[in-house]
Design a protein around this motif. Structure first.
Motif, mmCIF file in Angstrom:
data_model
loop_
_atom_site.group_PDB
_atom_site.id
_atom_site.type_symbol
_atom_site.label_atom_id
_atom_site.label_comp_id
_atom_site.label_asym_id
_atom_site.label_seq_id
_atom_site.Cartn_x
_atom_site.Cartn_y
_atom_site.Cartn_z
ATOM 1 N N LYS A 271 -7.247 18.062 1.886
ATOM 2 C CA LYS A 271 -7.050 17.497 3.173
ATOM 3 C C LYS A 271 -6.443 16.156 3.296
ATOM 4 O O LYS A 271 -5.485 16.057 3.990
ATOM 5 N N TYR A 272 -6.945 15.400 2.550
ATOM 6 C CA TYR A 272 -6.533 14.057 2.400
ATOM 7 C C TYR A 272 -4.915 14.003 1.956
ATOM 8 O O TYR A 272 -4.238 12.987 2.306
ATOM 9 N N LEU A 273 -4.727 14.779 0.661
ATOM 10 C CA LEU A 273 -3.278 14.657 0.338
ATOM 11 C C LEU A 273 -2.326 15.149 1.447
ATOM 12 O O LEU A 273 -1.439 14.443 1.566
ATOM 13 N N LYS A 274 -2.741 16.371 2.162
ATOM 14 C CA LYS A 274 -1.857 16.688 3.154
ATOM 15 C C LYS A 274 -1.623 15.614 4.328
ATOM 16 O O LYS A 274 -0.440 15.439 4.886
ATOM 17 N N ASN A 275 -2.626 14.921 4.610
ATOM 18 C CA ASN A 275 -2.490 14.106 5.713
ATOM 19 C C ASN A 275 -1.675 12.885 5.198
ATOM 20 O O ASN A 275 -0.785 12.403 5.789
ATOM 21 N N ASP A 276 -1.623 12.513 4.180
ATOM 22 C CA ASP A 276 -1.013 11.199 3.280
ATOM 23 C C ASP A 276 0.320 11.616 3.127
ATOM 24 O O ASP A 276 1.001 10.921 3.425
ATOM 25 N N ALA B 295 2.329 4.599 0.449
ATOM 26 C CA ALA B 295 2.848 4.541 -0.924
ATOM 27 C C ALA B 295 2.221 5.465 -1.595
ATOM 28 O O ALA B 295 2.664 5.938 -2.763
ATOM 29 N N HIS B 296 1.474 6.559 -0.921
ATOM 30 C CA HIS B 296 1.015 7.697 -1.510
ATOM 31 C C HIS B 296 0.393 7.372 -2.968
ATOM 32 O O HIS B 296 0.800 8.210 -3.996
ATOM 33 N N ASP B 297 -0.629 6.476 -2.824
ATOM 34 C CA ASP B 297 -1.199 6.136 -4.036
ATOM 35 C C ASP B 297 -2.950 6.237 -3.555
ATOM 36 O O ASP B 297 -3.389 6.034 -2.497
ATOM 37 N N PHE B 298 -3.644 6.694 -4.780
ATOM 38 C CA PHE B 298 -5.063 6.817 -4.576
ATOM 39 C C PHE B 298 -5.694 5.522 -4.024
ATOM 40 O O PHE B 298 -6.456 5.574 -3.274
ATOM 41 N N GLY B 299 -5.446 4.552 -4.941
ATOM 42 C CA GLY B 299 -6.163 3.136 -4.741
ATOM 43 C C GLY B 299 -5.682 2.574 -3.523
ATOM 44 O O GLY B 299 -6.779 1.975 -2.837
ATOM 45 N N ASN C 34 -4.177 3.961 -0.723
ATOM 46 C CA ASN C 34 -4.122 4.707 0.385
ATOM 47 C C ASN C 34 -5.338 5.939 0.664
ATOM 48 O O ASN C 34 -5.959 5.776 1.630
ATOM 49 N N ILE C 35 -5.434 6.595 -0.329
ATOM 50 C CA ILE C 35 -6.758 7.400 -0.302
ATOM 51 C C ILE C 35 -7.750 7.332 -0.280
ATOM 52 O O ILE C 35 -8.583 7.519 0.694
#
Length: 383
Positions: free
Chosen positions: A207-212, A219-223, A225-226
């Motif tokens: 869910k969160y990767l698709k929204n991102d 910046a498509h980064d876990f720290g 953005n996610i």
């Protein structure tokens, strides 16, 4: 297909530019460490020892040597019929062009491989960095994740308060539920630093990767953005505090320090722990040989090396020759290097297949470690 409870995805595409010549033609996870290992050996061995048998390895920068080294995962017993090790480089889909097929960030790298995650269809996805040195039981972290009914669990380590501003810092309540995350805060409220290790419930991850991916400003980064998005939406995000040794070897100095840490009388990272073996895909060599006048003190010496001179507080890799009258101290010497009579190596990292001729000197200081790149020659007049 056999149901997999938890799979791992290892981010192994790091350029590691701060490691200078060591990563000019090699991804950071492939850098040599500890007299016989490479950095990637640690997350791979942790997966094997934790019972995680399906591992995707996401490569990008200079992947050829790393891909060759990993092979089918046999060295780590990760070549099972059910599960296995899978190299996942960037690729172009039908709607992609060459400019956007490269991984744009840590989150984008996993997003581009969601089809692989769907193929395995795990309940949980463990996301790891391929360039840290540590020995960790991921199964304990997974048990913590399930016990707390977490959506996401972030592994953290307590760092000295004076160093906290260098890390991504988590603040958590009494139940370890994360309440705040700041990247390199000037006034940290906690000393819980993110280790870049995450366990996601699969549906939350997707869910969160698709929204991102839809957010053009991300910046498509876990720290970056996610994790902030998870917190903003009040998802169940928890901190799992890891009590052991962990080192990000992103610089020459930190790589040298991590090697020197192995030489302590009671090292925090025990490479000889029979219950948590660190596996390696490097070639086997005959036992090392120490000559009649050799002096070896507080050092690790790899297989196939010939030591005729003096080694003091150093990490010597396999297939190294140290001639009589040569002295190596407080240093890391990588495979295939020859150090001739009267040569001195001190406070240095010497790359692969170097030749330090008679009376040559390679000297740094504890404040500034000297790096001699791969395949370099040093004569007596050079320093």
């Amino acid at each position: 297909m056999h149901k997999t409870e938890c799979m791992a995805m290892i981010l192994a595409g790091g350029k590691g530019s701060r490691l200078g010549a060591l990563t000019k033609h090699l991804a950071k996870p492939g850098v040599l460490f500890g007299s016989k290992y490479r950095i990637i050996d640690f997350p791979l061995s942790n997966c094997r020892n934790s019972g995680i048998t399906t591992v995707g390895i996401l490569t990008q920068y200079q992947p050829l040597e790393l891909n060759w080294y990993i092979g089918n995962g046999n060295a780590w017993d990760l070549d099972a019929v059910v599960g296995g090790t899978f190299i996942l480089p960037p690729y172009m889909g039908d709607d992609d062009d060459a400019s956007n097929s490269w991984y744009q960030g840590t989150a984008d790298a996993i997003y581009q491989n969601l089809n692989f995650v769907d193929l395995i269809d795990p309940d949980y996805v463990l996301i790891l960095s391929g360039d840290h040195i540590y020995a960790m039981d991921y199964d304990k972290m997974l048990s913590f994740h399930k016990a707390h009914k977490a959506a996401v669990t972030v592994s953290t380590i307590e760092v000295p308060w004076e160093e906290a501003s260098r890390f991504g810092i988590m603040a958590a309540d009494a139940t370890e539920r994360i309440t705040e995350f700041k990247e390199k805060p000037s006034h940290p409220k906690s000393n819980k630093a993110s280790m870049g290790i995450y366990i996601f419930n699969k549906d939350i991850l997707v869910k969160y990767l698709k929204n991102d991916a839809k957010d053009k400003t991300s910046a498509h980064d876990f720290g970056k953005n996610i994790i902030p998005n998870l917190l903003a939406n009040k998802e169940r995000l928890y901190s799992y505090t890891f009590p052991g040794y962990w080192k990000d070897v992103g610089t020459i100095e930190s790589l040298w320090e991590a090697n020197m840490d192995l030489l302590e009388e009671h090292p925090k990272l025990q490479l000889d722990n029979p219950k948590w073996r660190i596996y390696s895909g490097n070639r086997d060599y005959p036992p090392h040989y120490a000559g009649p006048k050799a002096k070896i003190k507080k050092s690790l010496v790899g297989e196939g090396s010939q030591i005729l001179g003096t080694i003091d507080h150093s990490v010597i890799f396999y297939d190294v020759i140290v001639a009589a009258g040569a002295k190596v101290s407080n240093s890391v010497v990588m495979p295939g290097t020859v150090i001739e009579k009267g040569a001195i190596v001190d406070n240095a990292i010497v790359g692969e297949s170097c030749h330090i001729y008679e009376k040559g000197k390679v000297q740094g200081t504890k404040e500034k470690v000297f790096l001699l790149g791969h395949h370099k020659n040093v004569h007596s007049e050079e320093k």
